[in-house]
Design a protein around this motif. Structure first.
Motif, PDB file in Angstrom:
ATOM      1  N   VAL A 183       0.837  -1.199   0.000  1.00 41.68           N
ATOM      2  CA  VAL A 183       0.000   0.000   0.000  1.00 41.68           C
ATOM      3  C   VAL A 183       0.875   1.254   0.000  1.00 41.68           C
ATOM      4  N   SER A 184       1.853   1.308   0.903  1.00 37.24           N
ATOM      5  CA  SER A 184       2.721   2.494   0.960  1.00 37.24           C
ATOM      6  C   SER A 184       3.602   2.600  -0.277  1.00 37.24           C
ATOM      7  N   LEU A 185       4.023   1.467  -0.832  1.00 37.65           N
ATOM      8  CA  LEU A 185       4.825   1.472  -2.058  1.00 37.65           C
ATOM      9  C   LEU A 185       4.044   2.109  -3.207  1.00 37.65           C
ATOM     10  N   VAL A 186       2.809   1.691  -3.379  1.00 36.60           N
ATOM     11  CA  VAL A 186       1.976   2.220  -4.459  1.00 36.60           C
ATOM     12  C   VAL A 186       1.695   3.706  -4.237  1.00 36.60           C
ATOM     13  N   GLN A 187       1.408   4.083  -3.000  1.00 36.71           N
ATOM     14  CA  GLN A 187       1.147   5.489  -2.708  1.00 36.71           C
ATOM     15  C   GLN A 187       2.368   6.360  -3.007  1.00 36.71           C
ATOM     16  N   GLU A 188       3.532   5.911  -2.591  1.00 42.88           N
ATOM     17  CA  GLU A 188       4.764   6.677  -2.836  1.00 42.88           C
ATOM     18  C   GLU A 188       5.093   6.704  -4.322  1.00 42.88           C
ATOM     19  N   ALA A 189       4.898   5.598  -5.011  1.00 46.84           N
ATOM     20  CA  ALA A 189       5.141   5.546  -6.456  1.00 46.84           C
ATOM     21  C   ALA A 189       4.249   6.538  -7.196  1.00 46.84           C
ATOM     22  N   GLU A 190       3.002   6.643  -6.775  1.00 46.67           N
ATOM     23  CA  GLU A 190       2.094   7.604  -7.409  1.00 46.67           C
ATOM     24  C   GLU A 190       2.591   9.031  -7.219  1.00 46.67           C
ATOM     25  N   LYS A 191       3.072   9.348  -6.012  1.00 46.23           N
ATOM     26  CA  LYS A 191       3.614  10.686  -5.753  1.00 46.23           C
ATOM     27  C   LYS A 191       4.810  10.978  -6.654  1.00 46.23           C
ATOM     28  N   LEU A 192       5.625   9.960  -6.874  1.00 49.79           N
ATOM     29  CA  LEU A 192       6.854  10.121  -7.654  1.00 49.79           C
ATOM     30  C   LEU A 192       6.636   9.879  -9.147  1.00 49.79           C
ATOM     31  N   GLU A 193       5.376   9.628  -9.511  1.00 49.76           N
ATOM     32  CA  GLU A 193       4.993   9.361 -10.895  1.00 49.76           C
ATOM     33  C   GLU A 193       5.747   8.161 -11.488  1.00 49.76           C
ATOM     34  N   ILE A 194       5.863   7.126 -10.665  1.00 49.54           N
ATOM     35  CA  ILE A 194       6.465   5.865 -11.108  1.00 49.54           C
ATOM     36  C   ILE A 194       5.327   4.947 -11.527  1.00 49.54           C
ATOM     37  N   THR A 195       5.426   4.403 -12.720  1.00 49.71           N
ATOM     38  CA  THR A 195       4.363   3.530 -13.225  1.00 49.71           C
ATOM     39  C   THR A 195       4.459   2.138 -12.611  1.00 49.71           C
ATOM     40  N   ILE A 196       3.381   1.388 -12.724  1.00 50.57           N
ATOM     41  CA  ILE A 196       3.349  -0.001 -12.251  1.00 50.57           C
ATOM     42  C   ILE A 196       4.424  -0.814 -12.975  1.00 50.57           C
ATOM     43  N   GLU A 197       4.575  -0.582 -14.278  1.00 50.60           N
ATOM     44  CA  GLU A 197       5.578  -1.303 -15.061  1.00 50.60           C
ATOM     45  C   GLU A 197       6.976  -1.014 -14.525  1.00 50.60           C
ATOM     46  N   GLU A 198       7.239   0.239 -14.170  1.00 53.24           N
ATOM     47  CA  GLU A 198       8.549   0.592 -13.613  1.00 53.24           C
ATOM     48  C   GLU A 198       8.768  -0.105 -12.268  1.00 53.24           C
ATOM     49  N   ILE A 199       7.719  -0.144 -11.461  1.00 52.98           N
ATOM     50  CA  ILE A 199       7.831  -0.847 -10.170  1.00 52.98           C
ATOM     51  C   ILE A 199       8.185  -2.310 -10.409  1.00 52.98           C
ATOM     52  N   PHE A 200       7.488  -2.960 -11.353  1.00 53.16           N
ATOM     53  CA  PHE A 200       7.772  -4.366 -11.658  1.00 53.16           C
ATOM     54  C   PHE A 200       9.228  -4.533 -12.087  1.00 53.16           C
ATOM     55  N   ASN A 201       9.716  -3.631 -12.923  1.00 53.15           N
ATOM     56  CA  ASN A 201      11.105  -3.708 -13.386  1.00 53.15           C
ATOM     57  C   ASN A 201      12.089  -3.543 -12.229  1.00 53.15           C
ATOM     58  N   TYR A 202      11.799  -2.608 -11.311  1.00 56.96           N
ATOM     59  CA  TYR A 202      12.666  -2.427 -10.144  1.00 56.96           C
ATOM     60  C   TYR A 202      12.685  -3.692  -9.286  1.00 56.96           C
ATOM     61  N   ILE A 203      11.516  -4.291  -9.114  1.00 51.89           N
ATOM     62  CA  ILE A 203      11.427  -5.524  -8.319  1.00 51.89           C
ATOM     63  C   ILE A 203      12.225  -6.640  -8.993  1.00 51.89           C
ATOM     64  N   LYS A 204      12.098  -6.770 -10.307  1.00 53.06           N
ATOM     65  CA  LYS A 204      12.861  -7.791 -11.039  1.00 53.06           C
ATOM     66  C   LYS A 204      14.366  -7.555 -10.910  1.00 53.06           C
ATOM     67  N   ASP A 205      14.781  -6.284 -10.980  1.00 50.65           N
ATOM     68  CA  ASP A 205      16.204  -5.964 -10.824  1.00 50.65           C
ATOM     69  C   ASP A 205      16.711  -6.366  -9.443  1.00 50.65           C
ATOM     70  N   VAL A 206      15.944  -6.030  -8.416  1.00 50.83           N
ATOM     71  CA  VAL A 206      16.338  -6.377  -7.048  1.00 50.83           C
ATOM     72  C   VAL A 206      16.387  -7.889  -6.877  1.00 50.83           C
ATOM     73  N   LYS A 207      15.386  -8.567  -7.387  1.00 48.58           N
ATOM     74  CA  LYS A 207      15.330 -10.033  -7.294  1.00 48.58           C
ATOM     75  C   LYS A 207      16.511 -10.661  -8.029  1.00 48.58           C
ATOM     76  N   GLY A 208      16.889 -10.089  -9.181  1.00 48.75           N
ATOM     77  CA  GLY A 208      18.040 -10.580  -9.931  1.00 48.75           C
ATOM     78  C   GLY A 208      19.348 -10.410  -9.167  1.00 48.75           C
ATOM     79  N   ARG A 209      19.482  -9.315  -8.434  1.00 46.76           N
ATOM     80  CA  ARG A 209      20.698  -9.085  -7.633  1.00 46.76           C
ATOM     81  C   ARG A 209      20.824 -10.090  -6.517  1.00 46.76           C
ATOM     82  N   GLU A 210      19.693 -10.522  -5.950  1.00 51.37           N
ATOM     83  CA  GLU A 210      19.714 -11.496  -4.847  1.00 51.37           C
ATOM     84  C   GLU A 210      20.232 -12.846  -5.316  1.00 51.37           C
ATOM     85  N   LYS A 211      20.014 -13.189  -6.570  1.00 52.66           N
ATOM     86  CA  LYS A 211      20.415 -14.504  -7.084  1.00 52.66           C
ATOM     87  C   LYS A 211      21.922 -14.573  -7.358  1.00 52.66           C
ATOM     88  N   GLN A 212      22.562 -13.423  -7.439  1.00 56.20           N
ATOM     89  CA  GLN A 212      24.001 -13.398  -7.760  1.00 56.20           C
ATOM     90  C   GLN A 212      24.849 -13.715  -6.571  1.00 56.20           C
TER      91      GLN A 212
END
Length: 125
Positions: free
Chosen positions: A96-125
């Motif tokens: 909930v807070s992630l979506v609210q903050e993303a809206e304030k910063l004008e970050i799209t849902i697609e961008e959020i998904f990409n950030y999550i994928k990037d973070v998840k990819g770093r964990e596997k390394q």
């Protein structure tokens, strides 16, 4: 007191979450005996009433059940119940807070998904 616990939340909640984690991680399965109050008190060097409060909450929510004179055991469906509760808490506490903050910063849902994928990819390394 043990270094396992932190000051972010009450110790009885942390005791409760410790047992829940054992169930989630399948280290404790349905109908298996959970650690006793005395075992937890002695191992973590914390107050008996504190441990009892955490365990009693698990009993009230039917995660654990008592066998008089024997101890506490994991209830049927306990893992699914914990996962459901924790997922809901995760959504309320994080998404909930992630979506609210993303809206304030004008970050799209697609961008959020990409950030999550990037973070998840770093964990596997």
């Amino acid at each position: 007191m043990s270094n396992v616990f932190n000051s972010d939340k009450p110790i009885y909640i942390q005791v409760r979450e410790l047992i829940e984690d054992l169930i989630i991680n399948k280290q404790l399965n349905e109908d298996e005996q959970a650690p006793s109050t005395n075992q937890l008190v002695n191992y973590y060097k914390i107050n008996h009433a504190t441990v009892s409060k955490g365990i009693n909450q698990l009993v009230e929510e039917e995660i654990l059940y008592k066998k008089r004179g024997i101890g506490m055991f994991v209830a049927k469906g306990a893992r699914d119940k914990i996962l459901k509760m924790r997922r809901q808490a995760f959504i309320e506490d994080n998404i909930v807070s992630l979506v609210q903050e993303a809206e304030k910063l004008e970050i799209t849902i697609e961008e959020i998904f990409n950030y999550i994928k990037d973070v998840k990819g770093r964990e596997k390394q």
